[in-house]
Each structure stands twice: as C-alpha cells, then as structure tokens.
Design an enzyme around this catalytic site. Sequence first.
Site, PDB file in Angstrom:
ATOM      1  N   ILE A   1      -5.338   7.334   1.307  1.00 20.25           N
ATOM      2  CA  ILE A   1      -4.876   7.256  -0.602  1.00 20.25           C
ATOM      3  C   ILE A   1      -6.003   6.393  -0.190  1.00 20.25           C
ATOM      4  CG2 ILE A   1      -2.161   6.603  -0.323  1.00 20.25           C
ATOM      5  CD1 ILE A   1      -4.110   9.077  -2.880  1.00 20.25           C
ATOM      6  N   THR A   2      -5.694   4.934   0.300  1.00 21.46           N
ATOM      7  CA  THR A   2      -6.394   3.415   0.268  1.00 21.46           C
ATOM      8  C   THR A   2      -7.438   3.882  -0.020  1.00 21.46           C
ATOM      9  OG1 THR A   2      -5.471   2.890   2.241  1.00 21.46           O
ATOM     10  CG2 THR A   2      -4.284   2.217   0.379  1.00 21.46           C
ATOM     11  N   ARG A   3      -7.676   4.888   0.674  1.00 22.60           N
ATOM     12  CA  ARG A   3      -9.932   5.225   0.391  1.00 22.60           C
ATOM     13  C   ARG A   3     -10.490   5.463  -1.199  1.00 22.60           C
ATOM     14  NH1 ARG A   3     -12.530   7.037   5.225  1.00 22.60           N
ATOM     15  NH2 ARG A   3     -14.585   6.219   4.362  1.00 22.60           N
TER      16      ARG A   3
ATOM     17  N   ARG B   1       4.730  -7.660   8.679  1.00 22.71           N
ATOM     18  CA  ARG B   1       4.061  -9.139   9.288  1.00 22.71           C
ATOM     19  C   ARG B   1       5.342  -9.585   8.619  1.00 22.71           C
ATOM     20  NH1 ARG B   1      -1.312 -12.353   8.185  1.00 22.71           N
ATOM     21  NH2 ARG B   1      -0.764 -13.783  10.010  1.00 22.71           N
TER      22      ARG B   1
ATOM     23  N   ASN C   1      -6.698   4.965 -12.906  1.00 21.82           N
ATOM     24  CA  ASN C   1      -6.741   5.789 -14.046  1.00 21.82           C
ATOM     25  C   ASN C   1      -6.579   7.057 -13.997  1.00 21.82           C
ATOM     26  OD1 ASN C   1      -9.036   6.688 -14.082  1.00 21.82           O
ATOM     27  ND2 ASN C   1     -10.132   4.606 -14.026  1.00 21.82           N
ATOM     28  N   ALA C   2      -6.731   7.306 -16.120  1.00 24.32           N
ATOM     29  CA  ALA C   2      -6.410   9.247 -15.988  1.00 24.32           C
ATOM     30  C   ALA C   2      -7.615   9.780 -15.035  1.00 24.32           C
ATOM     31  CB  ALA C   2      -5.634   9.241 -16.811  1.00 24.32           C
ATOM     32  N   ARG C   3      -8.759   9.207 -14.776  1.00 24.35           N
ATOM     33  CA  ARG C   3      -9.804  10.118 -14.668  1.00 24.35           C
ATOM     34  C   ARG C   3     -10.004   9.929 -13.360  1.00 24.35           C
ATOM     35  NH1 ARG C   3     -16.321   7.904 -15.369  1.00 24.35           N
ATOM     36  NH2 ARG C   3     -17.133   9.783 -14.818  1.00 24.35           N
TER      37      ARG C   3
ATOM     38  N   HIS D   1      -9.353  13.044 -10.125  1.00 28.94           N
ATOM     39  CA  HIS D   1     -10.322  12.914  -8.377  1.00 28.94           C
ATOM     40  C   HIS D   1      -9.778  12.891  -7.960  1.00 28.94           C
ATOM     41  CE1 HIS D   1     -13.982  12.221  -5.876  1.00 28.94           C
ATOM     42  NE2 HIS D   1     -13.403  11.286  -6.071  1.00 28.94           N
TER      43      HIS D   1
ATOM     44  N   ARG E   1      -7.149  15.717  -2.564  1.00 34.28           N
ATOM     45  CA  ARG E   1      -6.169  14.966  -2.235  1.00 34.28           C
ATOM     46  C   ARG E   1      -5.293  16.123  -2.504  1.00 34.28           C
ATOM     47  NH1 ARG E   1      -8.508  12.396   1.999  1.00 34.28           N
ATOM     48  NH2 ARG E   1      -8.721  10.513   0.781  1.00 34.28           N
TER      49      ARG E   1
HETATM   50  C1  LIG Z   1      -9.707  16.509   3.048  1.00 33.04           C
HETATM   51  C2  LIG Z   1     -10.830  14.962   3.931  1.00 33.04           C
HETATM   52  C3  LIG Z   1     -11.007  14.815   5.071  1.00 33.04           C
HETATM   53  C4  LIG Z   1     -11.794  14.051   5.183  1.00 33.04           C
HETATM   54  N1  LIG Z   1     -11.699  13.601   6.620  1.00 33.04           N
HETATM   55  C5  LIG Z   1     -12.328  11.943   6.321  1.00 33.04           C
HETATM   56  C6  LIG Z   1     -13.120  11.342   7.627  1.00 33.04           C
HETATM   57  O1  LIG Z   1     -12.366  11.958   9.298  1.00 33.04           O
HETATM   58  N2  LIG Z   1     -13.421  10.599   7.982  1.00 33.04           N
HETATM   59  C7  LIG Z   1     -13.614  10.013   6.370  1.00 33.04           C
HETATM   60  O2  LIG Z   1     -14.041   8.288   7.009  1.00 33.04           O
HETATM   61  N3  LIG Z   1     -13.244  10.508   5.914  1.00 33.04           N
HETATM   62  C8  LIG Z   1     -12.150  10.623   5.349  1.00 33.04           C
HETATM   63  N4  LIG Z   1     -11.767  11.274   4.169  1.00 33.04           N
HETATM   64  C9  LIG Z   1     -12.278  11.090   3.519  1.00 33.04           C
HETATM   65  C10 LIG Z   1     -13.391  10.803   2.394  1.00 33.04           C
HETATM   66  O3  LIG Z   1     -14.741  10.794   2.910  1.00 33.04           O
HETATM   67  C11 LIG Z   1     -13.599  10.350   1.366  1.00 33.04           C
HETATM   68  O4  LIG Z   1     -14.002   8.153   1.810  1.00 33.04           O
HETATM   69  C12 LIG Z   1     -12.269   9.586   0.345  1.00 33.04           C
HETATM   70  O5  LIG Z   1     -11.361  10.488  -0.628  1.00 33.04           O
HETATM   71  C13 LIG Z   1     -12.285   8.481  -1.144  1.00 33.04           C
HETATM   72  O6  LIG Z   1     -13.654   9.966  -1.615  1.00 33.04           O
HETATM   73  P1  LIG Z   1     -14.137   9.621  -2.480  1.00 33.04           P
HETATM   74  O7  LIG Z   1     -15.752   9.632  -2.005  1.00 33.04           O
HETATM   75  O8  LIG Z   1     -14.856   9.682  -3.581  1.00 33.04           O
HETATM   76  O9  LIG Z   1     -14.978   7.890  -2.773  1.00 33.04           O
HETATM   77  P2  LIG Z   1     -13.480   7.058  -3.926  1.00 33.04           P
HETATM   78  O10 LIG Z   1     -13.268   5.436  -3.848  1.00 33.04           O
HETATM   79  O11 LIG Z   1     -12.448   8.033  -4.767  1.00 33.04           O
HETATM   80  O12 LIG Z   1     -14.481   6.895  -5.684  1.00 33.04           O
HETATM   81  C14 LIG Z   1     -15.177   7.496  -6.798  1.00 33.04           C
HETATM   82  C15 LIG Z   1     -16.307   8.596  -7.195  1.00 33.04           C
HETATM   83  O13 LIG Z   1     -17.366   6.776  -7.511  1.00 33.04           O
HETATM   84  C16 LIG Z   1     -18.017   7.267  -6.806  1.00 33.04           C
HETATM   85  N5  LIG Z   1     -18.362   5.582  -5.705  1.00 33.04           N
HETATM   86  C17 LIG Z   1     -17.104   5.041  -5.626  1.00 33.04           C
HETATM   87  N6  LIG Z   1     -17.578   3.836  -4.575  1.00 33.04           N
HETATM   88  C18 LIG Z   1     -19.328   4.289  -4.507  1.00 33.04           C
HETATM   89  C19 LIG Z   1     -20.121   3.393  -3.716  1.00 33.04           C
HETATM   90  N7  LIG Z   1     -19.840   3.084  -3.098  1.00 33.04           N
HETATM   91  N8  LIG Z   1     -21.308   4.029  -3.954  1.00 33.04           N
HETATM   92  C20 LIG Z   1     -21.922   5.131  -4.788  1.00 33.04           C
HETATM   93  N9  LIG Z   1     -20.309   5.850  -5.264  1.00 33.04           N
HETATM   94  C21 LIG Z   1     -19.313   5.563  -4.977  1.00 33.04           C
HETATM   95  C22 LIG Z   1     -18.186   8.190  -6.064  1.00 33.04           C
HETATM   96  O14 LIG Z   1     -19.527   8.972  -7.179  1.00 33.04           O
HETATM   97  C23 LIG Z   1     -16.827   8.886  -5.638  1.00 33.04           C
HETATM   98  O15 LIG Z   1     -16.678   9.703  -5.099  1.00 33.04           O
HETATM   99  C24 LIG Z   1     -11.744  12.503   3.610  1.00 33.04           C
HETATM  100  C25 LIG Z   1     -11.168  12.978   2.667  1.00 33.04           C
HETATM  101  C26 LIG Z   1     -10.835  14.097   2.316  1.00 33.04           C
HETATM  102  C27 LIG Z   1     -10.546  14.959   1.393  1.00 33.04           C
END
Ligand SMILES: Cc1cc2nc3c(=O)[nH]c(=O)nc-3n(C[C@H](O)[C@H](O)[C@H](O)COP(=O)(O)OP(=O)(O)OC[C@H]3O[C@@H](n4cnc5c(N)ncnc54)[C@H](O)[C@@H]3O)c2cc1C
Length: 247
Positions: free
Chosen positions: A86-88, A100, A192-194, A198, A203
């Site tokens: 989730i923190t991704r 810690r 936020n809601a948007r 996403h 997820r």
């Molecule tokens: C089923 C599943 C499996 C996954 N497996 C892996 C894995 O094996 N390894 C791994 O590393 N990750 C994995 N992920 C994580 C995935 O790749 C994304 O990093 C994560 O879901 C965050 O979503 P997001 O990329 O939409 O970015 P969010 O941080 O949710 O941002 C939302 C949107 O904002 C835009 N955005 C945000 N930051 C930027 C930026 N710096 N540049 C350009 N546009 C940006 C993009 O349009 C993005 O879609 C997985 C995710 C899922 C759902």
Amino acid sequence: MQVKLLEATSDPEETICTAARNDYMSEFVGEKSFEEILATVDGETVEDKKETLIGHLLKQGHFGPFEHPQATFAVKGISRSCMAQITRHRHASFDVQSMRYVSFDDVDPEEVAEGEMVVTPPSATDPEWVGRNQKGGSVDDETVEKREEIFRKSVARSVESYQELLDLGMPPEDARFVLPIGTEVNMVFSVNARMLMHVADMRAAADAQWEIREMTEEILALAADWCPLTFEYYEENMKNRKNRLAP
Ligand SMILES: Cc1cc2nc3c(=O)[nH]c(=O)nc-3n(C[C@H](O)[C@H](O)[C@H](O)COP(=O)(O)OP(=O)(O)OC[C@H]3O[C@@H](n4cnc5c(N)ncnc54)[C@H](O)[C@@H]3O)c2cc1C
C-alpha cells in the site's frame, strides 16, 4: 485486521460539486450559496443535483474535483508485506508503527504459533484456498496440516530468536531483521477521494493479494458512508477496471 475512519472532510460532495462548478461559472463560488452554485444542474432537489453532477464528472473522467476531500484511516494488524504494497502509492500519506521504538519483547512465542503477532495467510490453514501464483489447485488435509505446522513453528522460532537477540543487547532495529514479513503492523494513512479510487482500481482487483484486497474492501465500505454518491457510483460503474486518471 481492523480499519477505522479517523477523520474526513465534512460535506465532501458539496466540496467536489463546488470545485467542479467553479470551473464553469463566471461568478465567484465563495460568494454563492450551494443552491445557487448548483442552479443549472439537472435535478429536483439539491441531493438530486449532487447525484447528477457527481455521476457526470465520474462518467466524463473529470477526476480533479475529487482530489479536494481527504480521509484519514487507521489500520490495525496488517502484515509488513501488505504495508509494503500500500505504501507504494505516492499520493497518499502514511505513518507506520516503528520496529525501532515498539519491540515485541513480551510476546509469548507459543502465542505467536497460535496466530498472535504474525498474520496467518489462509493458504496455511485452508485446504480449499487457491492463491493466484500457486502451483496446482486445492490440496488434501494432510498437506495443509503440514503447511500449518511448518508455518507456525517457523514464526514462533523467529520471534524466539528475536527475543534472544534483544536479551543479548542487540538494538530492536537490528534484531527485527529475523522477524517474518508477516509481522503485524499498525498504520495511519490519509488519501483523497480520487487517489482512493485509483488505489481501489489496483488493490481491490482480482490480481491483487487477498490481504490488501480485504483491506481495500473495508476502506471502500467506510468511504461509501463518508462520500456516498461518489463511492456508490464507483462500486456500480467503475470497480474492477483500471480507470484512466486524467484529465
Ligand atoms: C497486482 C500487483 C502486483 C504488483 N507487483 C509489483 C512488483 O512485483 N514489483 C513492484 O515493484 N511493484 C509491483 N506493484 C506495484 C505497482 O507497480 C505500482 O508501483 C503501485 O501499484 C503504485 O501504483 P501507481 O504506479 O499507479 O502509482 P501511484 O503512486 O499510485 O500514483 C498514481 C498515478 O500517478 C502517476 N504518477 C505517480 N508518480 C509518478 C511519477 N513519478 N512519474 C509519472 N507518473 C507518476 C501515475 O499515473 C500513477 O498511476 C504491483 C501492483 C499490483 C496491483
């Protein structure tokens, strides 16, 4: 796992509608009543008009106004693995319980074997469970009993080793390296809601792991109470697909 809504924008949908109407009004929304702001929107009542406008915005992919309302959730007892997933998401803010400053020195390893402190995945106890990346399908009772025995022994042993290292004076931040990735953690996050829509796109989807799906479903249920027109529309018309995020 437990999820609670701690705090949220009051009148989120009034905020969304006001922000969206601002884009198309020559008058200043700050000096108009909500009824005046919605005057040209179809519907008998203010509630009808809100529903019309929110449905229209979501249908057209006009997501910007949904960035204004924000909600803060407290989550208890997810695994560190789920927390890493989730923190991704970069447009959400997180506070994660520290290993810690919070140590597990008084947890009984026998209770860990019974399910305390470490999340037990369903595949460790349910012979019918079929995970997405699992070789083969469901298994017989004997196999799942063996899985459960290995899992429970392993997590209890990890916690025992962790406590021994603490007793030998190792700092918790280093001793934690032997703890399993299933170790429970509490977290507070604001979104936020948007962004929440996403997160749900990614997820609550079938390819996400069971734990983050469960957490997302609980969050969506709370969001539907908080911001009902939006999240009911999301549930009925947008869920289970990757929605485009722009404009
Ligand atoms: C089923 C599943 C499996 C996954 N497996 C892996 C894995 O094996 N390894 C791994 O590393 N990750 C994995 N992920 C994580 C995935 O790749 C994304 O990093 C994560 O879901 C965050 O979503 P997001 O990329 O939409 O970015 P969010 O941080 O949710 O941002 C939302 C949107 O904002 C835009 N955005 C945000 N930051 C930027 C930026 N710096 N540049 C350009 N546009 C940006 C993009 O349009 C993005 O879609 C997985 C995710 C899922 C759902």
